[in-house]
Write a protein that holds these residues in place. Sequence first.
Motif, PDB file in Angstrom:
ATOM      1  N   ARG A   1       0.220   1.930  -7.082  1.00 30.36           N
ATOM      2  CA  ARG A   1       0.721   3.196  -7.605  1.00 30.36           C
ATOM      3  C   ARG A   1      -0.130   4.338  -7.083  1.00 30.36           C
ATOM      4  NH1 ARG A   1       0.445  -0.502 -11.589  1.00 30.36           N
ATOM      5  NH2 ARG A   1       2.406  -1.119 -12.613  1.00 30.36           N
ATOM      6  N   VAL A   2       0.515   5.485  -6.881  1.00 39.56           N
ATOM      7  CA  VAL A   2      -0.173   6.699  -6.448  1.00 39.56           C
ATOM      8  C   VAL A   2       0.365   7.859  -7.287  1.00 39.56           C
ATOM      9  CG1 VAL A   2      -0.500   8.346  -4.566  1.00 39.56           C
ATOM     10  CG2 VAL A   2      -0.632   5.910  -4.104  1.00 39.56           C
TER      11      VAL A   2
ATOM     12  N   CYS B   1       7.194   9.209  -0.236  1.00 35.75           N
ATOM     13  CA  CYS B   1       6.298   8.132  -0.652  1.00 35.75           C
ATOM     14  C   CYS B   1       6.488   6.987   0.333  1.00 35.75           C
ATOM     15  CB  CYS B   1       6.608   7.687  -2.077  1.00 35.75           C
ATOM     16  SG  CYS B   1       5.571   6.328  -2.661  1.00 35.75           S
TER      17      CYS B   1
ATOM     18  N   HIS C   1       1.302   5.578   0.162  1.00 36.31           N
ATOM     19  CA  HIS C   1       0.712   6.817   0.685  1.00 36.31           C
ATOM     20  C   HIS C   1       1.625   7.980   0.325  1.00 36.31           C
ATOM     21  CE1 HIS C   1      -1.530   9.505   3.315  1.00 36.31           C
ATOM     22  NE2 HIS C   1      -0.383   9.880   3.857  1.00 36.31           N
TER      23      HIS C   1
ATOM     24  N   GLU D   1       4.635   9.666 -10.491  1.00 38.36           N
ATOM     25  CA  GLU D   1       3.980   8.455 -10.011  1.00 38.36           C
ATOM     26  C   GLU D   1       4.921   7.700  -9.087  1.00 38.36           C
ATOM     27  OE1 GLU D   1       1.092   5.680 -12.388  1.00 38.36           O
ATOM     28  OE2 GLU D   1       3.130   4.899 -12.606  1.00 38.36           O
TER      29      GLU D   1
ATOM     30  N   SER E   1       0.865  -1.181   0.000  1.00 36.42           N
ATOM     31  CA  SER E   1       0.000   0.000   0.000  1.00 36.42           C
ATOM     32  C   SER E   1       0.899   1.228   0.000  1.00 36.42           C
ATOM     33  CB  SER E   1      -0.926   0.012   1.219  1.00 36.42           C
ATOM     34  OG  SER E   1      -0.164   0.045   2.422  1.00 36.42           O
TER      35      SER E   1
ATOM     36  N   GLU F   1       5.455   4.137  -7.293  1.00 35.14           N
ATOM     37  CA  GLU F   1       5.029   2.739  -7.395  1.00 35.14           C
ATOM     38  C   GLU F   1       5.757   1.902  -6.353  1.00 35.14           C
ATOM     39  OE1 GLU F   1       4.387  -0.162 -11.086  1.00 35.14           O
ATOM     40  OE2 GLU F   1       6.507   0.121 -10.594  1.00 35.14           O
TER      41      GLU F   1
ATOM     42  N   GLN G   1       1.473  12.250   0.507  1.00 36.96           N
ATOM     43  CA  GLN G   1       0.722  13.397   1.026  1.00 36.96           C
ATOM     44  C   GLN G   1       1.601  14.635   0.975  1.00 36.96           C
ATOM     45  OE1 GLN G   1      -2.460  13.186   1.896  1.00 36.96           O
ATOM     46  NE2 GLN G   1      -2.594  15.382   2.261  1.00 36.96           N
TER      47      GLN G   1
ATOM     48  N   LEU H   1      -1.165  15.149  -2.460  1.00 36.89           N
ATOM     49  CA  LEU H   1      -1.187  14.599  -3.806  1.00 36.89           C
ATOM     50  C   LEU H   1      -0.917  15.661  -4.861  1.00 36.89           C
ATOM     51  CD1 LEU H   1      -4.249  12.191  -3.527  1.00 36.89           C
ATOM     52  CD2 LEU H   1      -1.818  11.618  -3.422  1.00 36.89           C
TER      53      LEU H   1
END
Length: 518
Positions: free
Chosen positions: A363-364, A289, A271, A352, A269, A354, A273, A275
Amino acid sequence: MAPGGPALLLLLLLLLPPPPLPGLPPRAAGCPVACRCYSATVECGALRLRVVPLGIPPGTQTLFLQDNNIARLEPGALAPLAALRRLYLHNNSLRALEAGAFRAQPRLLELALTSNRLRGLRSGAFAGLAQLRVLYLAGNQLARLLDFTFLHLPRLQELHLQENSIELLEDQALAGLSSLALLDLSRNQLGTISREALQPLASLQVLRLTENPWRCDCALHWLGAWIKEGGQRLLSSRDRKIMCAEPPRLALQSLLDISHSSLICIPPSVHVQPLELTANLGEDLRVACQASGYPQPLVTWRKVHQPREGRPRAQAQLEGGAPVLDGHSASDTGSGMLFLSNITLAHAGKYECEASNAGGAARVPFRLLVNASRQQPARPLLPAAAPAGREPQPVAGSMAFRALGLATQTAIAAAIALLALTAVLLAAMICRRRRRRKKARGPPGEGALFVNNYLDGPCTFAQLEELRDERGHEMFVINRSKPLFADGSAEAPADCDQAEGATPGLRVPPPVAYEIHC
């Protein structure tokens, strides 16, 4: 004997070379100094050599250079030795192998590089060794084997890699070793190994994997099944004891004794912050990240879109890692920090993060906006100077503060508000105490203390009082409000506290009073 015969015979004896010592071969012509040369073999071991000696006969087939201090193979040092079949360089100080270092030895069959200081193997280090059969690399400091490291060794039969620090074996690291019969990876730092890494080894007969800190998770499902189905023929009874080092619940258990349902992975998972973030030109930026999962995910930052034509290439860097250019990526284990220095318009865009492990990938996205309306000088990430032993705190509104997570920003704001509230309460308590002291004071003159100036003669002890000030100090004063005598029946002496013309025995108002200050 002719005249002068003895002298001529002595002269001939001096000119002849001495006979060889018993047990030693004769020294060949052109043999390096201090080396021993016989037949097609040259021995130069344990001579404290720092470089490959010059003058080695070109026809040499076996060369011993072990137990020296050779730290580098100079370019061309082995070029004249095209007939070399066996080269022994173990127990030296080699730190690296240049690409093509053995290109001039196409007939080499055996190469010993054991117990050197090799930290990595460059691509092409073994180029030209198409006939090599045995390669000894044990006892070095190798940590990673990258893809296609042994690509130029199609006839290699034995590869000894034990007693290194190998923790990563990439999927194509053993590509090209189709003739390999023995692979020794024991006593390294391997936590996992993929099926793809061993797939090129079509001729493998002996595999040694013991004494590694194996991480028994879902990534090793295949290894246990492979050993049980047919791979056990490659392992001796001792080599089959692949012991788990983690997770703790499976530590010191054999991989073959663990059920597949116990070999689990937790998908990652991710995260990030915030975004989306707006930065000013010239600033520095860090974006964290944070990734979690089991095994520990591999974190990768990448910029999604390629830069436009004519624009400078933006450079991103993982903190403590390699630089990341647009369209490329770099990785870090656990938590990756995207570091952008001296922000320009080229840095704007979509990024991105990952995270991937054997359980999957996540991925975020992250978007960076660059404020081009005002250009400010780059702010340092940390204050120029900070008191020793104290960690500098991010300033609200700075890039470092805005890059923090929402929970961290909230905690800092709450701490500042708590400090402000404490200061207000403290001020209120101080004001309240002052008001109470003012109310406790009596009317003016009440309880005032006076002292005699002794100009009007002695007085009685009835007017003497023992008092304590606010700090507890003792004092004796004359209280003029008391009569001269304790019982009040006697009259005061005529010479005590009387003004001229006053009636004897009456209490006379006190003369000038002095207030006592402590």
